[in-house]
Structures are given as structure tokens and as C-alpha cells.
Design a protein around this motif. Structure first.
Motif, short mmCIF file in Angstrom:
data_model
loop_
_atom_site.label_atom_id
_atom_site.label_comp_id
_atom_site.label_asym_id
_atom_site.label_seq_id
_atom_site.Cartn_x
_atom_site.Cartn_y
_atom_site.Cartn_z
N PHE A 178 50.99 -38.08 16.62
CA PHE A 178 52.19 -37.73 15.88
C PHE A 178 53.02 -38.95 15.48
N VAL A 179 52.55 -40.13 15.79
CA VAL A 179 53.30 -41.35 15.50
C VAL A 179 52.52 -42.19 14.51
N ASP A 180 53.22 -42.84 13.61
CA ASP A 180 52.60 -43.73 12.65
C ASP A 180 51.70 -44.73 13.36
N GLU A 181 50.44 -44.80 12.94
CA GLU A 181 49.49 -45.68 13.62
C GLU A 181 49.87 -47.15 13.51
N ASN A 182 50.72 -47.48 12.54
CA ASN A 182 51.12 -48.87 12.37
C ASN A 182 52.33 -49.25 13.22
N THR A 183 52.85 -48.29 13.97
CA THR A 183 53.99 -48.59 14.82
C THR A 183 53.57 -49.53 15.94
N ASP A 184 54.27 -50.62 16.06
CA ASP A 184 53.97 -51.61 17.10
C ASP A 184 54.84 -51.30 18.31
N PHE A 185 54.25 -50.66 19.31
CA PHE A 185 55.02 -50.24 20.47
C PHE A 185 55.27 -51.37 21.45
N SER A 186 54.68 -52.52 21.20
CA SER A 186 54.96 -53.67 22.07
C SER A 186 56.16 -54.47 21.56
N SER A 187 56.65 -54.15 20.36
CA SER A 187 57.82 -54.84 19.82
C SER A 187 59.09 -54.32 20.49
N PRO A 188 60.18 -55.09 20.49
CA PRO A 188 61.42 -54.62 21.12
C PRO A 188 61.95 -53.36 20.44
N TRP A 189 62.48 -52.43 21.23
CA TRP A 189 63.07 -51.24 20.61
C TRP A 189 64.36 -51.60 19.87
N LEU A 190 65.07 -52.63 20.38
CA LEU A 190 66.33 -53.05 19.77
C LEU A 190 66.04 -54.08 18.69
N LEU A 200 63.72 -53.78 26.73
CA LEU A 200 62.47 -53.01 26.73
C LEU A 200 61.75 -53.08 25.38
N ASN A 201 60.43 -52.91 25.45
CA ASN A 201 59.69 -52.74 24.20
C ASN A 201 59.86 -51.29 23.72
N LEU A 202 59.32 -51.00 22.56
CA LEU A 202 59.55 -49.69 21.95
C LEU A 202 58.97 -48.56 22.79
N MET A 203 57.77 -48.77 23.34
CA MET A 203 57.17 -47.73 24.17
C MET A 203 58.05 -47.39 25.36
N ASP A 204 58.46 -48.41 26.11
CA ASP A 204 59.29 -48.17 27.28
C ASP A 204 60.67 -47.65 26.89
N GLY A 205 61.16 -48.07 25.73
CA GLY A 205 62.45 -47.57 25.26
C GLY A 205 62.40 -46.07 24.98
#
Length: 318
Positions: free
Chosen positions: A29-41, A124-129
Motif C-alpha cells: 500500500f506504499v509507494d515502492e519508491n518511498t525511501d524508509f531509511s531517510s529521516p521522517w523529518l 528517526l528514519n521514516l520507517m521508525d517514525g
């Protein structure tokens, strides 16, 4: 009017899940190009737009949508929007401030008011955020506010409420795991702690198993039992407490959850007792200034009764 503020920090555990590879994942359900290791902020977007991005991801799961609907409603009841509630913080935590208001002329008449805020760890990165915010929103939305000034506020109930109560740590962790599963499906390698709760027959995460595992305190078993006994409370009422290796650790205290809850209880009661001591002092001063026409003896007896209750509750904290 005097206002006593008591900030109650919910002691929280949040799972930290690094994504495999370069931070990209095949998702449902999430855009495959989303980089979840990048900072959420995102400092270019700013905090508000960064929060909106995290909330949009949470909203893409069924569990997340239901959670956000209830969270929006809860924020509205406080006279705020959800974005008013969420703030950037040094750690991820839910902070409920209990305001106790009374006039010096009438310290017996007390008004209580609570306000809640959520802080999301800026590092936090985006995943953890995403997971942390879902965790905190579960506390904010579902946990029943408690009042430590009431006589029935006790250690055992506080521990149980913190861990296994509605909106407590087990529920918040299950929310994380379900959102993780719904967003990334079977392609995702679940966080190891989520795997421990997965029921292969039902295909869902087990709350009962979560309660069992959250009470594992490992080497801290004796210290936990000793501290609870010091408060004259029956540790057997915590039937799940055991000495198996601790899995879930409070990020606020660096301790297994039952012992972390004990530490939080002591911290809360220390502040409560200082505030109650001040109020009783004002009540005594008021009685001393009462005119002879007033039944001063009645008021003094009432104060003495309150003071006896205060000593019973607070002798370990003053």
C-alpha cells in the motif's frame, strides 16, 4: 487560582525496524519508491508537512485508518486538531499533563483537567517514525486517563494499566505490528519482536502472548518483587510476572516494563505528595484565620482526617 501541574510521561517502548537492502521495500500500500531509511523529518518541508507525510502512510493501512479516525475525534474533544497534538521531540513519548486547580481561599474545592501531547523523535528514519507515531497515537486515543491524586491510585493497578490496560504498551505494540504487516504484507521480514506474537493459525498477532512476554523481567525479577513489597502490595496480583529473559524494554528507563512502571509510579507519587503537602498547609492556614462564628473544630477535624490519609499514602515520598 493556584494551578498545580503534574506531567505524566507514559513510559514507552517502540520497535526499531531497519529495512533490508538500500532502504527500499516491495510494498502493498506504499509507494515502492518511498525511501524508509531517510529521516521522517524533512527540514525542507518543515515539521507540519513531515507529520502529514507520516500520517498519510499510517492511513494507508486499515489498522492505521481506524486509529487516525479515533485520534482525530479525541483531539477535537480537547479543542485541538491532531497536528496541534503532535510535536517534534528528542524522544518519542506521550505526555499527559494533569492540571489541578484550586483557589487559596478554598483549597478544598479542586478542579482537574488533562491535556495530552505526542512527541516524535526527530532523529528517526521514516520507517521508525511511522511505527513510533502509530504507537503513541494508540496511547493517546485509547488509554484511560488516571488521576494519581485519588486515594485508590495504587502501584499494582498502575503497572497493569501501563502494560495490559486498554491503550497500554501491549496494545500499542500490537498496533505497530499490524500496521507493519498491512503496509508491507508477506514480503516484509517482520521485526523479530513482532514475530514472537504472531499466531500462525489465526494469522494475527496475539494479545495474550504480548501480555505474557511484557511481564518478563529477567535478572530484575527480585528487584521488582522487592520494590512492590515495599509498598505493601500483593505481587501475586501480577500473575504474569516472571524471571524469563526480558524482551521488551522501556526506552525512558532502560528497564523491563514492570520495573519501569514501578519507577514511573514512584516519580509520579513524589510530585503528587509535594503538591498535596502544599494544599494541606493552605487548608491549615485558612482554618487558623476562621472567625469564631465558624465551626473551626469541624474544619480542623476534616483537615486532620485528610492529613492522616496523606501520611499513609506519602510517607515513602516526603
Amino acid at each position: 487560582m493556584l494551578i498545580g501541574k503534574l506531567s505524566i510521561i507514559l513510559i514507552l517502548f517502540c520497535i526499531y525496524q531497519g529495512m533490508p537492502g538500500q532502504g527500499f521495500a516491495r510494498v502493498l500500500f506504499v509507494d515502492e519508491n518511498t525511501d524508509f531509511s531517510s529521516p521522517w523529518l524533512d527540514h525542507q518541508l518543515g515539521p507540519e508537512e513531515s507529520f502529514k507525510k507520516v500520517l498519510r502512510i499510517i492511513n494507508r493501512s486499515q489498522e492505521g485508518r481506524e486509529l487516525l479516525q479515533k485520534a482525530h475525534k479525541k483531539a477535537y474533544q480537547q479543542g485541538e486538531t491532531l497536528l496541534d497534538i503532535i510535536k517534534v521531540g528528542e524522544i518519542s513519548v506521550s505526555d499527559t499533563t494533569l492540571l489541578r486547580k484550586f483557589y487559596p481561599q478554598n483549597p478544598e474545592q479542586i478542579i482537574y483537567e488533562t491535556k495530552s501531547k505526542i512527541f516524535l523523535n526527530k532523529e528517526l528514519n521514516l520507517m521508525d517514525g511511522v511505527l513510533d507515531l502509530a504507537h503513541e497515537l494508540t496511547h493517546f486515543t485509547h488509554r484511560t486517563a488516571f488521576n494519581p491524586y485519588l486515594k485508590n491510585f495504587n502501584l499494582i493497578d498502575f503497572i497493569k494499566s501501563t502494560i495490559e490496560g486498554t491503550g497500554g504498551e501491549v496494545d500499542a505494540f500490537l498496533t505497530e505490528c499490524r500496521i507493519l504487516k498491512e503496509l508491507f504484507g508477506s514480503t516484509n521480514k517482520y521485526n523479530g519482536n513482532c514475530k514472537k506474537l504472531l499466531d500462525p493459525v489465526k494469522g494475527d498477532f496475539s494479545r495474550e502472548k504480548g501480555v505474557e512476554l511484557f511481564y518478563q523481567v529477567g535478572e530484575y525479577y527480585k528487584a521488582t518483587v522487592k520494590t512492590i513489597n515495599l509498598y505493601g502490595e500483593n505481587v501475586n496480583l501480577l500473575g504474569n510476572l516472571n524471571s524469563h529473559d526480558a524482551i521488551y524494554i522501556s526506552s525512558a528507563y532502560g528497564l523491563p516494563y514492570p520495573l519501569a512502571a514501578v519507577k514511573e509510579f514512584v516519580s509520579i507519587m513524589d510530585r503528587v505528595c509535594v503538591n498535596d503537602q502544599k494544599r494541606l498547609s493552605l487548608m491549615k492556614k485558612k482554618s487558623a484565620r476562621m472567625p469564631a462564628s465558624v465551626d473551626r473544630e469541624y474544619h480542623l477535624q476534616k483537615i486532620d482526617k485528610e492529613y492522616q490519609g496523606f501520611k499513609q499514602r506519602c510517607h515513602k515520598h516526603i
